[in-house]
Design a protein around this motif. Structure first.
Motif, PDB file in Angstrom:
ATOM      1  N   ALA A   1       0.744  -1.151   0.028  1.00 37.00           N
ATOM      2  CA  ALA A   1       0.076   0.052  -0.055  1.00 37.00           C
ATOM      3  C   ALA A   1       0.784   1.168   0.023  1.00 37.00           C
ATOM      4  O   ALA A   1       1.854   1.538   0.684  1.00 37.00           O
ATOM      5  N   ILE A   2       0.409   2.274  -0.735  1.00 35.65           N
ATOM      6  CA  ILE A   2       0.983   3.427  -0.861  1.00 35.65           C
ATOM      7  C   ILE A   2      -0.099   4.530  -0.514  1.00 35.65           C
ATOM      8  O   ILE A   2      -1.152   4.391  -1.078  1.00 35.65           O
ATOM      9  N   LEU A   3       0.194   5.571   0.342  1.00 37.48           N
ATOM     10  CA  LEU A   3      -0.525   6.563   0.597  1.00 37.48           C
ATOM     11  C   LEU A   3      -0.020   7.853   0.043  1.00 37.48           C
ATOM     12  O   LEU A   3       0.981   8.164   0.017  1.00 37.48           O
TER      13      LEU A   3
ATOM     14  N   LEU B   1       2.411   1.069   5.736  1.00 37.03           N
ATOM     15  CA  LEU B   1       2.383   1.262   4.336  1.00 37.03           C
ATOM     16  C   LEU B   1       3.735   1.171   3.731  1.00 37.03           C
ATOM     17  O   LEU B   1       4.823   1.201   4.415  1.00 37.03           O
ATOM     18  N   ALA B   2       3.747   0.605   2.745  1.00 38.64           N
ATOM     19  CA  ALA B   2       5.102   0.743   1.867  1.00 38.64           C
ATOM     20  C   ALA B   2       5.850   1.918   1.712  1.00 38.64           C
ATOM     21  O   ALA B   2       7.012   2.236   1.798  1.00 38.64           O
ATOM     22  N   CYS B   3       5.060   2.873   1.485  1.00 37.87           N
ATOM     23  CA  CYS B   3       5.674   4.275   1.364  1.00 37.87           C
ATOM     24  C   CYS B   3       4.280   5.428   1.552  1.00 37.87           C
ATOM     25  O   CYS B   3       3.270   5.230   1.025  1.00 37.87           O
ATOM     26  N   VAL B   4       4.652   6.555   2.038  1.00 33.47           N
ATOM     27  CA  VAL B   4       3.619   7.631   1.948  1.00 33.47           C
ATOM     28  C   VAL B   4       4.407   8.757   1.202  1.00 33.47           C
ATOM     29  O   VAL B   4       5.603   9.136   1.098  1.00 33.47           O
ATOM     30  N   ILE B   5       3.486   9.297   0.129  1.00 38.23           N
ATOM     31  CA  ILE B   5       4.149  10.151  -0.527  1.00 38.23           C
ATOM     32  C   ILE B   5       3.308  11.667  -0.197  1.00 38.23           C
ATOM     33  O   ILE B   5       2.150  11.533  -0.362  1.00 38.23           O
ATOM     34  N   GLY B   6       4.186  12.595  -0.029  1.00 38.53           N
ATOM     35  CA  GLY B   6       3.403  13.995   0.100  1.00 38.53           C
ATOM     36  C   GLY B   6       3.896  15.039  -0.760  1.00 38.53           C
ATOM     37  O   GLY B   6       5.057  15.255  -0.884  1.00 38.53           O
TER      38      GLY B   6
ATOM     39  N   GLY C   1       6.072   3.818  12.854  1.00 39.01           N
ATOM     40  CA  GLY C   1       5.782   2.350  12.131  1.00 39.01           C
ATOM     41  C   GLY C   1       4.841   2.300  11.164  1.00 39.01           C
ATOM     42  O   GLY C   1       4.724   1.335  10.527  1.00 39.01           O
ATOM     43  N   ILE C   2       4.164   3.609  10.729  1.00 33.24           N
ATOM     44  CA  ILE C   2       3.139   3.455  10.032  1.00 33.24           C
ATOM     45  C   ILE C   2       3.488   3.098   8.473  1.00 33.24           C
ATOM     46  O   ILE C   2       2.694   2.958   7.804  1.00 33.24           O
ATOM     47  N   ALA C   3       4.694   3.578   8.359  1.00 31.85           N
ATOM     48  CA  ALA C   3       5.243   3.574   6.670  1.00 31.85           C
ATOM     49  C   ALA C   3       6.687   3.085   6.993  1.00 31.85           C
ATOM     50  O   ALA C   3       7.552   3.319   7.726  1.00 31.85           O
ATOM     51  N   GLY C   4       7.077   2.334   5.847  1.00 30.86           N
ATOM     52  CA  GLY C   4       8.680   1.879   5.580  1.00 30.86           C
ATOM     53  C   GLY C   4       9.359   2.952   5.141  1.00 30.86           C
ATOM     54  O   GLY C   4      10.691   3.025   5.276  1.00 30.86           O
ATOM     55  N   SER C   5       8.931   3.546   4.173  1.00 30.85           N
ATOM     56  CA  SER C   5       9.640   4.629   3.321  1.00 30.85           C
ATOM     57  C   SER C   5       8.679   6.000   2.866  1.00 30.85           C
ATOM     58  O   SER C   5       7.355   5.886   3.198  1.00 30.85           O
ATOM     59  N   HIS C   6       9.246   6.690   2.468  1.00 31.62           N
ATOM     60  CA  HIS C   6       8.774   8.260   2.333  1.00 31.62           C
ATOM     61  C   HIS C   6       9.121   8.903   1.091  1.00 31.62           C
ATOM     62  O   HIS C   6      10.439   9.001   0.778  1.00 31.62           O
ATOM     63  N   ILE C   7       8.347   9.389   0.413  1.00 34.83           N
ATOM     64  CA  ILE C   7       8.726  10.428  -0.799  1.00 34.83           C
ATOM     65  C   ILE C   7       8.240  11.623  -0.530  1.00 34.83           C
ATOM     66  O   ILE C   7       7.052  12.119  -0.462  1.00 34.83           O
TER      67      ILE C   7
ATOM     68  N   PHE D   1      12.643   5.158  -7.545  1.00 32.88           N
ATOM     69  CA  PHE D   1      12.657   4.933  -5.696  1.00 32.88           C
ATOM     70  C   PHE D   1      11.509   3.818  -5.797  1.00 32.88           C
ATOM     71  O   PHE D   1      11.986   2.983  -4.765  1.00 32.88           O
ATOM     72  N   LEU D   2      10.499   3.704  -5.919  1.00 33.92           N
ATOM     73  CA  LEU D   2       9.368   2.758  -5.680  1.00 33.92           C
ATOM     74  C   LEU D   2       9.847   1.376  -6.387  1.00 33.92           C
ATOM     75  O   LEU D   2       9.724   0.377  -5.643  1.00 33.92           O
ATOM     76  N   ASP D   3      10.367   1.244  -7.496  1.00 34.78           N
ATOM     77  CA  ASP D   3      11.194   0.241  -7.944  1.00 34.78           C
ATOM     78  C   ASP D   3      12.014  -0.579  -7.178  1.00 34.78           C
ATOM     79  O   ASP D   3      11.896  -1.730  -6.994  1.00 34.78           O
ATOM     80  N   ALA D   4      12.802   0.282  -6.522  1.00 36.76           N
ATOM     81  CA  ALA D   4      13.806  -0.123  -5.646  1.00 36.76           C
ATOM     82  C   ALA D   4      13.267  -0.773  -4.222  1.00 36.76           C
ATOM     83  O   ALA D   4      13.802  -1.307  -3.574  1.00 36.76           O
ATOM     84  N   LEU D   5      11.792  -0.522  -3.778  1.00 36.80           N
ATOM     85  CA  LEU D   5      11.193  -0.794  -2.740  1.00 36.80           C
ATOM     86  C   LEU D   5      10.728  -2.535  -2.853  1.00 36.80           C
ATOM     87  O   LEU D   5      10.445  -3.032  -1.940  1.00 36.80           O
ATOM     88  N   ARG D   6      10.652  -2.826  -4.263  1.00 33.53           N
ATOM     89  CA  ARG D   6      10.036  -4.094  -4.347  1.00 33.53           C
ATOM     90  C   ARG D   6      10.435  -5.377  -3.670  1.00 33.53           C
ATOM     91  O   ARG D   6       9.733  -6.015  -2.963  1.00 33.53           O
ATOM     92  N   PRO D   7      11.813  -5.161  -3.479  1.00 34.40           N
ATOM     93  CA  PRO D   7      12.278  -6.514  -2.582  1.00 34.40           C
ATOM     94  C   PRO D   7      11.520  -6.463  -0.998  1.00 34.40           C
ATOM     95  O   PRO D   7      11.243  -7.616  -0.507  1.00 34.40           O
TER      96      PRO D   7
END
Length: 379
Positions: A46-48, A142-147, A164-170, A366-372
């Protein structure tokens, strides 16, 4: 008082009462949202997306609403935010007039619009509301939150207040606190609205809408959303073809003036003035270092995520480049693998809405690198 809700909007009912940071609480409040893609079995893909001041939740076309959204070129099958891979949620900000509860909404206590009886709104309230939507959809992490823009502020508040709500952020053209120049511009925008006699201390209706104030506020905003480089390249000193009217000695004369006027007139009847005031002020109040004695770097370092990307634009005068660099530096100090990407776009703060040739590859990479890590969550 009008709400502008796009077709296909869905709603999440917030817990009632929903406490607000600066006091008071909302009862029966809701957040508008839309989704794309499918949530995997582990609920780990999931991405927010949290938005700027004016956008609604309709970031891109979907089965509920096939009309193009405000980030259409970035979101969808095979696009930088690939909905064949990701389950994407976009929320409309608390306090907005695009479906989420705000000053234009009905106050259940009175049966009439909240207007200025709406509680004081903070960026942190929007972050808490977004977190409620995420957890309400059964997503724990979340795998990522984008703002984007104001959404960059909201995303940082979300990460700080909900560990802990997200593993990464853009973070795109966002900030960890408001700077004096941005505060000054938004102060003038709010003053233009408040000085319009039709505003009437927030008591206007559709027949007495403070159009002049909103036009001026929007024009000021658009000037800061773009860059001097773009204004010069796009319009130069080209004059309008039509002659000035004799009874309007100081009327529109240059093409850039006509552009601003047209842009403002398209906006004013599509956004509620009181909502604009509340959201604008919430940005001025925001300071991620507030609970650390004003030390914004400590506030950033306290955020615990694995990976982040802060993207800025060299020609952005509203959220200048040093603010995105600060975000990356602060997150890195907390142990995050954080990168800072300055882009050369001539289009200023609004570049993320139009310069997809630059922003698309950065977000996709950035998101492609999160796939693993996303696959690891499934295991």
């Amino acid at each position: 008082m009008t709400e502008f809700i796009p077709p296909g909007t869905r709603w999440f009912e917030l817990p009632s009462p929903f406490p607000m940071k600066r006091g008071g609480a909302l009862h029966g409040a809701r957040i508008a949202y839309e989704t794309w893609g499918e949530l995997d079995a582990a609920r780990g893909n999931a991405i927010l997306i949290v938005t700027g001041l004016s956008p609604d939740a309709h970031a891109a076309a979907n089965p509920g609403n096939p009309e193009p959204g405000w980030w259409e070129s970035m979101l969808g099958p095979g696009k930088p935010i690939d909905t064949d891979r990701w389950f994407v949620v976009c929320v409309n900000s608390l306090g907005s007039c695009k479906g989420s509860t705000g000053p234009a909404s009905i106050d259940p206590a009175t049966g009439g619009p909240y207007r200025l009886d709406f509680p004081e709104l903070s960026i942190e309230d929007g972050a808490d509301a977004a977190a409620a939507v995420v957890h309400g959809l059964g997503i724990q992490r979340l795998a990522c939150v984008i703002g984007n823009s104001m959404g960059g502020m909201t995303a940082l508040a979300l990460l700080q207040r909900h560990p802990g709500i997200a593993g990464s952020h853009i973070n795109i053209s966002g900030a960890a606190r408001a700077l004096p120049f941005s505060i000054a511009i938004r102060s003038l925008q709010r003053e233009a609205i408040r000085l319009d006699p039709n505003w009437d201390q927030g008591g206007y209706d559709d027949a007495t809408y403070p159009e002049s104030g909103m036009r001026m506020a929007r024009k000021l905003g658009v000037i800061t959303y773009r860059s001097a480089l773009e204004w010069d390249g796009r319009f130069g000193r080209v004059r309008l073809d039509s002659d000035r009217r004799d009874d309007d000695a100081f009327g529109l004369e240059f093409e850039v003036e006509s552009y601003l006027e047209g842009h403002a007139r398209r906006f004013v009847r599509r956004f509620d003035p009181n909502c604009y005031l509340y959201l604008s002020r919430s940005m001025d109040w925001f300071d991620l270092g507030e609970q650390f004695g004003g030390d914004v770097m400590r506030g950033l370092a306290a955020i615990r995520i694995d990976k982040a990307l802060a993207i800025g634009v060299r020609t952005d005068i509203l959220f200048p480049l040093q603010q995105q660099e600060q975000i990356a530096d602060g997150l890195r100090a907390g142990g995050c693998q954080a990168d800072f990407l300055p882009l050369e776009s001539p289009q200023g703060h609004d570049a993320f809405l139009v310069d997809f040739e630059r922003f698309g590859p950065a977000v996709r990479g950035f998101l492609d690198a999160l796939r693993p890590s996303a696959h690891a969550l499934k295991a």
